[in-house]
Design a protein around this motif. Structure first.
Motif, PDB file in Angstrom:
ATOM      1  N   ALA A 201     -31.691  22.131 -10.190  1.00  0.00           N
ATOM      2  CA  ALA A 201     -31.631  23.363  -9.397  1.00  0.00           C
ATOM      3  C   ALA A 201     -30.789  23.173  -8.141  1.00  0.00           C
ATOM      4  O   ALA A 201     -30.117  24.109  -7.698  1.00  0.00           O
ATOM      5  N   SER A 202     -30.812  21.988  -7.576  1.00  0.00           N
ATOM      6  CA  SER A 202     -30.049  21.745  -6.358  1.00  0.00           C
ATOM      7  C   SER A 202     -28.571  22.077  -6.541  1.00  0.00           C
ATOM      8  O   SER A 202     -27.939  22.610  -5.631  1.00  0.00           O
ATOM      9  N   LEU A 203     -28.017  21.789  -7.697  1.00  0.00           N
ATOM     10  CA  LEU A 203     -26.602  22.071  -7.944  1.00  0.00           C
ATOM     11  C   LEU A 203     -26.362  23.372  -8.692  1.00  0.00           C
ATOM     12  O   LEU A 203     -25.263  23.908  -8.661  1.00  0.00           O
ATOM     13  N   LYS A 204     -27.396  23.912  -9.356  1.00  0.00           N
ATOM     14  CA  LYS A 204     -27.173  25.082 -10.208  1.00  0.00           C
ATOM     15  C   LYS A 204     -27.771  26.387  -9.687  1.00  0.00           C
ATOM     16  O   LYS A 204     -27.362  27.453 -10.129  1.00  0.00           O
ATOM     17  N   ASP A 205     -28.739  26.332  -8.775  1.00  0.00           N
ATOM     18  CA  ASP A 205     -29.406  27.556  -8.322  1.00  0.00           C
ATOM     19  C   ASP A 205     -28.806  28.024  -6.993  1.00  0.00           C
ATOM     20  O   ASP A 205     -29.089  27.467  -5.930  1.00  0.00           O
ATOM     21  N   SER A 206     -27.994  29.059  -7.060  1.00  0.00           N
ATOM     22  CA  SER A 206     -27.309  29.561  -5.866  1.00  0.00           C
ATOM     23  C   SER A 206     -28.238  30.312  -4.913  1.00  0.00           C
ATOM     24  O   SER A 206     -27.828  30.673  -3.808  1.00  0.00           O
ATOM     25  N   ASN A 207     -29.483  30.541  -5.298  1.00  0.00           N
ATOM     26  CA  ASN A 207     -30.437  31.209  -4.408  1.00  0.00           C
ATOM     27  C   ASN A 207     -31.093  30.258  -3.417  1.00  0.00           C
ATOM     28  O   ASN A 207     -31.792  30.701  -2.504  1.00  0.00           O
ATOM     29  N   LEU A 208     -30.902  28.957  -3.601  1.00  0.00           N
ATOM     30  CA  LEU A 208     -31.463  27.977  -2.678  1.00  0.00           C
ATOM     31  C   LEU A 208     -30.559  27.852  -1.458  1.00  0.00           C
ATOM     32  O   LEU A 208     -29.335  27.857  -1.575  1.00  0.00           O
TER      33      LEU A 208
END
Length: 183
Positions: free
Chosen positions: A100-107
């Motif tokens: 998620a750190s590299l793929k979730d743009s909502n973070l």
């Protein structure tokens, strides 16, 4: 608040109010090798594959979550606790998927300690998950998830101290999950 660590097929942490945090990326108390220095995914030498996390029973009125992953066993080696991940998570989430750190743009992600002179990364590269890489012995990593009653107005690249200032007086509950990583 009372915290309990449970190990088994997955690791879980439970707060006094039932707020739980678990990861199948941690088995028998150990973070799987692929999420740290023995993994194959990295950014300029920094392990970058973040492990999956799931949580349940977040307090009502949670507007956002904040996640902090630190290595206090790094203090004798570096002189400070090593920050591996600091991120602000939307309040409607109940999990982070693998990477998620590299793929979730909502973070909204803050900088980790790989920005220090010991890590040598740029602010942009260090504003992600920086996986375990203990240099001297197995280290224990603390992953704390905070449920907050307000939105946090920080931008990517923020520092942990800025997050702590914003969170002050707004923590509804928190839960900590721990995992070791081999050196």
């Amino acid at each position: 608040m009372k915290k309990i660590i449970i190990t088994g097929l997955f690791a879980a942490s439970i707060s006094a109010f039932g707020f739980t945090l678990e990861s199948n990326g941690i088995e028998n108390g150990f973070i799987k090798e692929k999420y740290g220095k023995f993994g194959t995914e990295n950014i300029n030498g920094m392990p970058s594959l973040s492990f999956p996390l799931k949580w349940k029973e977040a307090p009502k009125n949670t507007k956002t979550f904040a996640l902090v992953m630190e290595d206090y066993d790094a203090i004798p080696v570096t002189g400070f606790s090593w920050i591996h991940w600091v991120t602000i998570i939307p309040g409607n989430y109940n999990e982070l998927k693998e990477n998620a750190s590299l793929k979730d743009s909502n973070l909204i992600q803050g900088v980790n300690s790989w920005i220090s002179s010991m890590g040598g990364l740029s602010k942009a590269d260090a504003s992600h998950f920086g996986g375990p890489a203990p240099p001297d012995k197995p280290h224990t990593y603390s992953i704390t998830l905070y449920a907050l009653d307000k939105e946090i107005p920080l931008k990517s690249g923020f520092y942990l101290n800025e997050l702590y200032k914003e969170m002050e007086g707004h923590i509804l509950d928190q839960v900590t999950l721990k995992g070791d990583y081999k050196n």
